[in-house]
Design a protein around this motif. Structure first.
Motif, short mmCIF file in Angstrom:
data_model
loop_
_atom_site.label_atom_id
_atom_site.label_comp_id
_atom_site.label_asym_id
_atom_site.label_seq_id
_atom_site.Cartn_x
_atom_site.Cartn_y
_atom_site.Cartn_z
N CYS A 28 0.82 -1.08 0.09
CA CYS A 28 0.13 -0.04 0.00
C CYS A 28 0.61 0.96 -0.07
N VAL A 29 0.63 2.46 -0.73
CA VAL A 29 0.87 3.43 -0.79
C VAL A 29 0.20 4.53 -1.02
N ASP A 30 0.18 5.37 0.58
CA ASP A 30 -1.06 6.44 0.71
C ASP A 30 -0.77 8.41 -0.15
N ASN A 31 -1.41 8.51 -0.32
CA ASN A 31 -1.59 10.16 -0.74
C ASN A 31 -0.50 10.19 -2.49
N MET A 32 -0.56 9.10 -3.20
CA MET A 32 0.29 8.94 -4.58
C MET A 32 -0.13 10.05 -5.57
N PRO A 33 0.72 10.62 -5.73
CA PRO A 33 0.28 11.01 -6.99
C PRO A 33 0.14 10.97 -8.17
N PRO A 34 -0.88 11.21 -9.00
CA PRO A 34 -1.56 10.05 -9.92
C PRO A 34 -0.35 10.35 -11.57
N GLU A 35 0.28 11.22 -11.16
CA GLU A 35 1.10 11.29 -12.42
C GLU A 35 2.06 10.47 -12.84
N LEU A 36 2.36 9.43 -10.81
CA LEU A 36 3.52 8.69 -10.79
C LEU A 36 2.75 6.86 -11.00
N PRO A 38 1.89 5.06 -13.49
CA PRO A 38 1.72 4.05 -14.18
C PRO A 38 2.96 3.86 -14.19
N LYS A 39 4.12 4.97 -14.00
CA LYS A 39 5.81 4.76 -13.63
C LYS A 39 5.91 3.13 -12.83
N PHE A 40 5.14 4.09 -11.61
CA PHE A 40 4.93 2.48 -10.44
C PHE A 40 4.74 1.29 -10.50
N ALA A 41 3.65 1.28 -11.29
CA ALA A 41 2.79 -0.04 -12.00
C ALA A 41 3.80 -0.81 -12.56
N GLU A 42 4.95 0.16 -13.83
CA GLU A 42 5.67 -0.87 -14.58
C GLU A 42 6.55 -0.95 -13.25
N LYS A 64 -3.55 20.16 -7.18
CA LYS A 64 -3.96 20.58 -8.12
C LYS A 64 -3.71 18.83 -9.35
N LEU A 65 -2.80 18.35 -8.02
CA LEU A 65 -2.03 16.94 -9.04
C LEU A 65 -3.02 15.59 -8.95
N PHE A 66 -4.02 15.53 -8.51
CA PHE A 66 -5.37 15.11 -8.52
C PHE A 66 -5.62 15.14 -9.50
N GLN A 67 -5.68 15.87 -9.89
CA GLN A 67 -6.91 16.58 -11.18
C GLN A 67 -6.61 15.25 -12.17
N GLU A 68 -5.05 14.77 -12.18
CA GLU A 68 -3.84 13.85 -13.50
C GLU A 68 -4.90 12.37 -13.15
N LEU A 69 -5.14 13.06 -12.07
CA LEU A 69 -6.12 10.93 -11.88
C LEU A 69 -6.56 10.20 -13.07
N SER A 70 -7.24 10.92 -13.97
CA SER A 70 -7.98 9.78 -14.96
C SER A 70 -7.44 9.96 -15.48
N GLY A 71 -6.40 10.56 -16.38
CA GLY A 71 -5.13 10.85 -17.77
C GLY A 71 -4.36 9.80 -17.21
N SER A 72 -4.19 9.42 -15.98
CA SER A 72 -3.04 8.60 -15.09
C SER A 72 -3.81 6.57 -15.67
N LEU A 76 -2.76 3.86 -17.37
CA LEU A 76 -2.46 2.07 -16.86
C LEU A 76 -3.35 1.19 -17.77
N ALA A 77 -4.34 1.61 -18.19
CA ALA A 77 -4.88 0.46 -19.48
C ALA A 77 -4.74 0.41 -20.30
#
Length: 286
Positions: A28-36, A38-42, A64-72, A76-77
């Protein structure tokens, strides 16, 4: 590899969920920046075994970083990683109470009222909520009940034996619960809403419960419903089902559905099954 994205309203219980998932083997990782993500998954995919699983908490604390979640998530998909979204929520009244008990301020409230922060957060999370794989309303769940619910969804056979039954009351005017396996309409029962002295009460109170259950059709329906559920449960377990969601609906989700759901919950519990209960719409429109 399994990835669970944990999100939802502030104060709805995400920290408790993380503890449960860690206990059953999730990284588990708490408060993960959404932009990271895909990189975390790899990175995690290269280091992990195929059966390994991870849970990432992403919420409005990221600003503001949270706004990147949908794109991330779309990225991922595209990379071929499977993920689920677990969305936690609770009623305004419960969230306000929790904030007052902890004496913490809401991340979006600023110097304003807590309720204003909650309303802003609901608007920001609305699109994500509609994309969620699982939605859990923690308003009426104890810590133990929430733990059992999470284990029933994400645990293995060694973590949870049998099947978790979740009884939900709801109002048809607000829509049918998306995760319901069985839906029962109790709008044919006499409606306490039209009794002036009962209108502002709910099915959790004796006056409403006694009114609804004084009619023969209420008693007969409950008996037939209980018999059917008792018949179905062992067959669902035999087929490997780990969770059964039973939704009981009336018009507004305040009176009849709450009464019948509570009565069914007691019968299922007395029969020795693992069971939870929640009342999705009991606070709405009151």
């Amino acid at each position: 590899m399994k990835i669970v994205i944990i999100t939802g309203l502030s104060g709805a219980g995400k920290s408790q969920v993380v503890k449960v998932l860690e206990d059953i083997g999730y990284y588990c990782v708490d408060n993960m920046p959404p932009e990271l993500i895909p990189k975390f998954a790899e990175i995690y995919h290269r280091a992990a075994n195929p059966q390994d699983k991870a849970a990432l908490v992403c919420d409005i604390r990221g600003g503001k970083l949270f706004q990147e979640l949908s794109g991330s998530l779309e990225q991922l998909a595209e990379l071929g990683y499977d993920y689920e979204i677990l969305f936690l929520e609770a009623s305004d009244e419960v969230l306000i109470k929790r904030y007052k008990e902890t004496r913490r301020s809401h991340p979006l409230a600023g110097e304003g009222r807590i309720i204003e922060g909650i309303r802003r957060e609901r608007l920001l999370l609305d699109e994500l909520r509609h994309r969620a794989t699982h939605i859990i309303d923690t308003s009426f769940l104890s810590t133990a009940q929430l733990k059992a619910h999470i284990i029933s969804i994400y645990g293995s056979d060694k973590d949870f034996e049998g099947m978790m039954v979740h009884v939900i009351s709801f109002g048809f005017k607000y829509g049918i619960p998306l995760d319901a396996d069985l839906v029962f309409d109790v709008r044919f029962l006499p409606n306490p809403f039209y009794i002036q002295e009962l209108r502002d009460h709910t099915g959790l109170e004796t006056c409403v419960r006694d009114y609804v259950m004084e009619f023969p059709q209420s008693v007969e329906f409950l008996e037939k419903l209980d018999n059917m559920i008792e018949y179905l449960i062992p067959h669902y377990i035999k087929e490997g089902k780990s969770q059964l969601v039973i939704a009981i609906g009336c018009t507004g989700g305040h009176h009849r559905s709450v009464t019948i759901a509570e009565a069914l919950y007691k019968k299922i519990s007395q029969a020795g099954h693992h069971v939870l209960i929640s009342h999705r719409d009991i606070q709405k429109g009151v």
